[in-house]
Enzyme design. Structure first.
Site, mmCIF file in Angstrom:
data_model
loop_
_atom_site.group_PDB
_atom_site.id
_atom_site.type_symbol
_atom_site.label_atom_id
_atom_site.label_comp_id
_atom_site.label_asym_id
_atom_site.label_seq_id
_atom_site.Cartn_x
_atom_site.Cartn_y
_atom_site.Cartn_z
ATOM 1 N N ARG A 190 0.850 -1.374 0.114
ATOM 2 C CA ARG A 190 -0.126 0.000 -0.015
ATOM 3 C C ARG A 190 0.626 1.328 0.072
ATOM 4 N NH1 ARG A 190 -2.285 -3.773 -0.625
ATOM 5 N NH2 ARG A 190 -4.281 -4.645 0.016
ATOM 6 N N SER A 192 -11.390 -1.258 2.813
ATOM 7 C CA SER A 192 -10.416 -1.754 3.871
ATOM 8 C C SER A 192 -9.972 -0.596 4.715
ATOM 9 C CB SER A 192 -9.449 -2.439 3.670
ATOM 10 O OG SER A 192 -9.705 -3.787 2.879
ATOM 11 N N GLU A 242 -5.066 2.483 6.511
ATOM 12 C CA GLU A 242 -5.114 2.557 5.132
ATOM 13 C C GLU A 242 -5.623 3.821 4.508
ATOM 14 O OE1 GLU A 242 -6.223 -0.212 1.391
ATOM 15 O OE2 GLU A 242 -5.661 -1.028 3.183
#
Length: 341
Positions: A163, A238, A337
């Site tokens: 990420r 998420s 995230e």
């Protein structure tokens, strides 16, 4: 073409559905528009935005939001059965996946149904079901604001990690604007089925006969079973990264869980990755609400705007409650995230 709108409500441009405004909204349709755009923009009070699928606006944004409407897709055959796709940054990435799967091209089908545009996919290094977008990216085309020129940055220079990319580094946040991504896909069969329950979802089909569209449709079914549709329930997908911990910390988690409980985990180069969803559920947050915010009842990794009326403070409050509980129980710090703006 450049379109500018002052005091623009961005509720429709963030999948959390936060009812907030930005001081100015700029939409552009061609890379060549960007020098003119940045001739007048405060270079430390802007953000680039796609579908707003990985963003939590913590209030009104006192600056300019810059939105790409570069919607081109060009294909070019390469050697060894590979095909290069040059994708405009404003293209919905799932639409690109649908197009490539229909054409029989392998490589990104496991990323199906992730909300967001192509430019953001390259910046965030989106990933799901054992695949990350870095696996197929050849290069990223950008406008370098600092040097006032267009550049092509190859995959290695992009500095991809979990990420993560060089575009997210603090020193680059106000430097690069993605205009296109170049990805390489293969006509040779190569399904990746060993993550989660993909193989089980396709057990009625012979692996040798699978098509990219078969895998795409299976991924969509799996996601639909446990994730809210952003157009119906506001979320940013998420919310937390899966923490990577040392073997010592993992062993401690196992001890706390007890001998009868199998702690899900994945061995990675940096240590042991434990699903954040499991940690959150073990702390009792699955389906828990806080005002108008909630943890999704089918997937605890997702925080939702339960009734469309949640405020940023309610989302953040629930986030903080989760982080505090996981830290107190397991000694693990969860990292969001989602980008807080």
């Amino acid at each position: 073409m450049i379109t500018e709108i002052p005091d623009f409500n961005i509720r429709a441009f963030n999948t959390f559905g936060m009812n907030v405004e930005c001081s100015k909204w700029i939409d552009y349709t061609e890379p060549s528009d960007l020098p003119s755009v940045f001739a007048s923009v405060d270079r430390h009070r802007f953000r680039c935005i796609g579908a707003g699928s990985n963003m939590l606006f913590t209030g009104n944004y006192d600056g300019t939001l810059i939105h790409s409407s570069i919607l081109s897709v060009e294909t070019e055959p390469c050697d060894n059965g590979m095909t290069r796709l040059r994708v405009g940054s404003g293209m919905t990435f799932d639409k690109v996946i649908e197009m490539s799967a229909a054409a029989g091209l392998w490589g990104i089908e496991n990323l199906s149904a992730i909300p967001g545009d192509a430019g953001a996919a390259a910046v965030q290094n989106i990933g799901a079901y054992g695949v990350e977008v870095k696996d197929v990216i050849e290069s990223v085309e950008v406008y370098d604001i600092q040097e006032n020129r267009f550049r092509t940055i190859d995959r290695v220079e992009c500095g991809y990690g979990y990420r993560m990319s060089m575009f997210k580094l603090p020193e680059n946040r106000y430097r690069y604007v993605v205009t296109a991504i170049n990805i390489l896909l293969s006509a040779t069969s190569g399904p990746k089925l060993d993550y989660g329950n993909i193989r089980q979802a396709l057990e009625d089909k012979e692996v040798s006969a699978l098509t990219p569209m078969d895998v795409r449709e299976a991924i969509i079914r799996i996601r639909d079973e446990k994730l809210p549709a952003p157009e119906l329930v506001g979320s940013a997908g998420s919310f937390f990264k899966n923490p990577v911990v040392s073997r010592e910390v993992y062993d401690k988690v196992c001890l706390i869980a007890g001998e009868s409980v199998r702690v899900p985990h994945y061995e990675v180069e940096a240590g042991v990755k434990i699903p954040a969803a499991w940690l959150i559920e073990q702390c009792g947050f699955k389906g828990k609400t806080k005002g108008n915010a909630a943890v999704w009842h089918k997937q605890p990794l997702v925080i939702v705007n339960a009734n469309g009326q949640a405020t940023p403070d309610e989302i953040i409050g629930l986030e903080q409650d989760i982080c505090r509980a996981v830290d107190q129980r397991y000694g693990i710090t969860l990292e969001p995230e989602v980008d807080h703006i």
